[in-house]
Design a protein around this motif. Sequence first.
Motif, PDB file in Angstrom:
ATOM      1  N   ARG A   1       0.713  -0.986  -0.359  1.00 20.18           N
ATOM      2  CA  ARG A   1      -0.142  -0.611   0.232  1.00 20.18           C
ATOM      3  C   ARG A   1       0.986   1.090  -0.283  1.00 20.18           C
ATOM      4  O   ARG A   1       2.099   1.525   0.274  1.00 20.18           O
ATOM      5  N   THR A   2       0.388   2.161  -0.581  1.00 18.78           N
ATOM      6  CA  THR A   2       0.738   3.605  -0.621  1.00 18.78           C
ATOM      7  C   THR A   2       0.737   4.433   0.641  1.00 18.78           C
ATOM      8  O   THR A   2      -0.927   4.245   0.652  1.00 18.78           O
ATOM      9  N   ASN A   3       1.073   4.882   1.427  1.00 18.14           N
ATOM     10  CA  ASN A   3       1.273   5.973   2.271  1.00 18.14           C
ATOM     11  C   ASN A   3       0.794   7.210   1.862  1.00 18.14           C
ATOM     12  O   ASN A   3       1.591   7.629   1.443  1.00 18.14           O
ATOM     13  N   PRO A   4      -0.523   7.632   2.248  1.00 19.54           N
ATOM     14  CA  PRO A   4      -0.670   9.081   1.199  1.00 19.54           C
ATOM     15  C   PRO A   4       0.427  10.079   2.088  1.00 19.54           C
ATOM     16  O   PRO A   4       0.453  11.248   1.529  1.00 19.54           O
ATOM     17  N   VAL A   5       0.024  10.416   3.078  1.00 13.47           N
ATOM     18  CA  VAL A   5       1.067  11.453   3.868  1.00 13.47           C
ATOM     19  C   VAL A   5       3.007  11.301   3.035  1.00 13.47           C
ATOM     20  O   VAL A   5       3.085  12.168   3.305  1.00 13.47           O
ATOM     21  N   THR A   6       2.983  10.109   3.566  1.00 11.48           N
ATOM     22  CA  THR A   6       4.370  10.071   2.607  1.00 11.48           C
ATOM     23  C   THR A   6       5.004   9.844   0.685  1.00 11.48           C
ATOM     24  O   THR A   6       5.587  10.186   0.564  1.00 11.48           O
ATOM     25  N   GLY A   7       3.791   9.631   0.392  1.00 15.44           N
ATOM     26  CA  GLY A   7       3.410   8.608  -0.872  1.00 15.44           C
ATOM     27  C   GLY A   7       4.392   7.521  -1.332  1.00 15.44           C
ATOM     28  O   GLY A   7       4.942   7.522  -2.102  1.00 15.44           O
ATOM     29  N   TRP A   8       5.023   7.081  -0.087  1.00 20.99           N
ATOM     30  CA  TRP A   8       5.758   5.614  -0.245  1.00 20.99           C
ATOM     31  C   TRP A   8       5.655   4.113  -0.218  1.00 20.99           C
ATOM     32  O   TRP A   8       4.814   4.555   0.999  1.00 20.99           O
ATOM     33  N   LYS A   9       6.101   3.436  -0.524  1.00 22.33           N
ATOM     34  CA  LYS A   9       5.337   1.782  -0.159  1.00 22.33           C
ATOM     35  C   LYS A   9       5.874   1.114   0.364  1.00 22.33           C
ATOM     36  O   LYS A   9       6.755   1.522   1.349  1.00 22.33           O
ATOM     37  N   SER A  10       4.783   0.666   1.488  1.00 21.07           N
ATOM     38  CA  SER A  10       5.335  -0.292   2.137  1.00 21.07           C
ATOM     39  C   SER A  10       4.404  -1.689   2.115  1.00 21.07           C
ATOM     40  O   SER A  10       3.281  -1.538   1.566  1.00 21.07           O
ATOM     41  N   VAL A  11       4.955  -2.613   2.851  1.00 26.30           N
ATOM     42  CA  VAL A  11       4.352  -3.966   3.307  1.00 26.30           C
ATOM     43  C   VAL A  11       3.244  -4.170   3.811  1.00 26.30           C
ATOM     44  O   VAL A  11       3.205  -3.555   5.503  1.00 26.30           O
ATOM     45  N   TYR A  12       1.955  -4.493   3.673  1.00 25.73           N
ATOM     46  CA  TYR A  12       0.654  -4.047   4.062  1.00 25.73           C
ATOM     47  C   TYR A  12       0.006  -5.681   4.336  1.00 25.73           C
ATOM     48  O   TYR A  12      -0.840  -5.983   4.379  1.00 25.73           O
ATOM     49  N   VAL A  13       0.723  -6.465   4.990  1.00 23.06           N
ATOM     50  CA  VAL A  13       0.894  -7.447   5.558  1.00 23.06           C
ATOM     51  C   VAL A  13       1.114  -7.997   7.401  1.00 23.06           C
ATOM     52  O   VAL A  13       2.134  -7.599   7.053  1.00 23.06           O
ATOM     53  N   ASN A  14       0.242  -9.083   8.165  1.00 22.58           N
ATOM     54  CA  ASN A  14       0.865  -9.004   9.367  1.00 22.58           C
ATOM     55  C   ASN A  14       0.733  -9.887   9.850  1.00 22.58           C
ATOM     56  O   ASN A  14      -0.639 -10.873   9.882  1.00 22.58           O
ATOM     57  N   ARG A  15       1.371 -10.456  10.755  1.00 15.29           N
ATOM     58  CA  ARG A  15       1.538 -12.710  10.929  1.00 15.29           C
ATOM     59  C   ARG A  15       0.286 -12.016  12.006  1.00 15.29           C
ATOM     60  O   ARG A  15      -0.608 -13.282  12.511  1.00 15.29           O
TER      61      ARG A  15
ATOM     62  N   ALA B   1       2.496   4.676  -8.787  1.00 13.19           N
ATOM     63  CA  ALA B   1       3.344   5.522  -9.313  1.00 13.19           C
ATOM     64  C   ALA B   1       4.372   5.842  -8.271  1.00 13.19           C
ATOM     65  O   ALA B   1       4.885   6.645  -8.038  1.00 13.19           O
ATOM     66  N   SER B   2       3.997   5.746  -6.503  1.00  7.25           N
ATOM     67  CA  SER B   2       4.294   6.046  -5.992  1.00  7.25           C
ATOM     68  C   SER B   2       5.308   5.432  -5.774  1.00  7.25           C
ATOM     69  O   SER B   2       5.787   4.308  -6.245  1.00  7.25           O
ATOM     70  N   SER B   3       6.813   5.770  -4.694  1.00  9.74           N
ATOM     71  CA  SER B   3       7.994   5.271  -4.828  1.00  9.74           C
ATOM     72  C   SER B   3       8.276   4.302  -3.662  1.00  9.74           C
ATOM     73  O   SER B   3       7.627   4.489  -2.376  1.00  9.74           O
ATOM     74  N   SER B   4       9.133   4.055  -3.243  1.00  8.41           N
ATOM     75  CA  SER B   4      10.226   3.259  -1.883  1.00  8.41           C
ATOM     76  C   SER B   4      10.442   4.030  -0.891  1.00  8.41           C
ATOM     77  O   SER B   4      10.989   5.342  -1.594  1.00  8.41           O
ATOM     78  N   ARG B   5      10.318   4.188   0.169  1.00 12.74           N
ATOM     79  CA  ARG B   5      10.958   4.697   0.611  1.00 12.74           C
ATOM     80  C   ARG B   5      13.100   5.519   0.514  1.00 12.74           C
ATOM     81  O   ARG B   5      12.945   6.370   0.591  1.00 12.74           O
ATOM     82  N   ARG B   6      13.713   4.420   0.115  1.00 15.11           N
ATOM     83  CA  ARG B   6      15.026   4.553   0.067  1.00 15.11           C
ATOM     84  C   ARG B   6      14.922   5.414  -1.666  1.00 15.11           C
ATOM     85  O   ARG B   6      15.945   6.159  -1.670  1.00 15.11           O
ATOM     86  N   ASP B   7      14.231   5.083  -2.386  1.00  9.12           N
ATOM     87  CA  ASP B   7      14.179   5.714  -3.625  1.00  9.12           C
ATOM     88  C   ASP B   7      14.013   7.525  -3.881  1.00  9.12           C
ATOM     89  O   ASP B   7      15.063   8.342  -3.898  1.00  9.12           O
ATOM     90  N   ALA B   8      13.390   7.591  -2.481  1.00 11.30           N
ATOM     91  CA  ALA B   8      12.260   8.963  -2.510  1.00 11.30           C
ATOM     92  C   ALA B   8      13.413  10.247  -1.128  1.00 11.30           C
ATOM     93  O   ALA B   8      13.903  11.056  -2.117  1.00 11.30           O
ATOM     94  N   LEU B   9      14.022   8.821  -0.597  1.00  9.85           N
ATOM     95  CA  LEU B   9      14.863   9.940  -0.489  1.00  9.85           C
ATOM     96  C   LEU B   9      16.111   9.965  -0.804  1.00  9.85           C
ATOM     97  O   LEU B   9      16.939  10.997  -1.096  1.00  9.85           O
TER      98      LEU B   9
END
Length: 353
Positions: free
Chosen positions: A249-263, A342-350
């Motif tokens: 999922r994309t975090n709308p505040v940062t525009g960064w992608k995150s993995v969104y599954v949890n144990r 079209a959103s980016s990864s954190r590392r790419d964004a930084l």
Amino acid sequence: MPGNIIPEVLDVPLPSEARTRLTKPLEYSGLLDTYQNSDLTPVIGREYHGLQVADVLAAKNSDALVRDIAVTISQRGVVFLRDQDVTPQQMQAFMERLTTLAGCPESSGLHVHPLTEEGSELGDQISVISSEKQKKGGGLTHQLSDTTRLASAGWHSDITFEPVPSDYAMLKIHTLPQTGGDTLWASGYEVYDRLSPALATFLEGLTATHEAKFFHEEAARLGNPLRTTIRGSPLNQGPALEAVHPIIRTNPVTGWKSVYVNRGFTRRINGVTKDESDVLLQYLFNLVTQNHDAQVRFKWNKNDLAIWDNRSTWHTATYDYEAARAGDRVCSLGEKPFLDPASSSRRDALRFS
Ligand SMILES: O=C(O)CCC(=O)C(=O)O
Ligand SMILES: [Fe+2]
């Protein structure tokens, strides 16, 4: 950015202004820089010194300050504020401001947990975290009846079984053992960045089913009826306690992608065989638990407070103590999870900022 991609990916009907808002990162004003702070690790966690939630609420430039705090929590995953002189009501007021000022137009206020007792003293929107309650089977997060003895079984993001899950959560611990009871958080951005481009692309096309039917049993054990009426959003109504969300999922505040599954709550990746789902989920859960450089561990003192972004982090409590441990938690609701390809990864964004 091409916001019109979002509803097609997830079949989520959003108002047009929401689509543009969702893909445009929230701006940081710089006002919060006046408070001394330190990062706890390179990828996750920041502690502020001398910042009181109650003062922020009363400040003249409160809106800008709260917005900066939202951006910081979303970027750093979790923010820690030591020794807070704040009531549960002020915590609630702060979280209302946070989700409103940071939120998208469809943001829905505060969550009412399915296990929260009707007519509880502090009101519907405060969850009491208590080791005593936990012993009776009142855990808000995972199944205590689980036969596993691995501490790592507790990693979760809050309430992902809701169709409209949480954006932020705040926890204050006011009663604690002399040692033990630390909480750990891990970065969903960092775990996304550890996927190969091929696996990331594959997962971006998939959804997963999240579910928390075990709360029915926990409610029965506690002797309280489960909350089935609106849990902070009309979409979160009913006894189903089940939702389908994108895996990335994309975090709308940062525009960064995150993995969104949890144990804690994710049961099944959709559109693949059960065997494939089990292997893939286990691999993703392992990335969370086996990379301590994607984690931060916080040692609480009395009245310390943490605020985290539930869209892009996991957390877990540590049950290694005997004495009582208790606190108050407020959990706000965000948007229906979406992926903007079209959103980016954190590392790419930084790297490119
Ligand atoms: O008790 C803790 O350390 C964390 C509890 C938790 O998962 C939460 O507050 O959402
Ligand atoms: Fe939690």
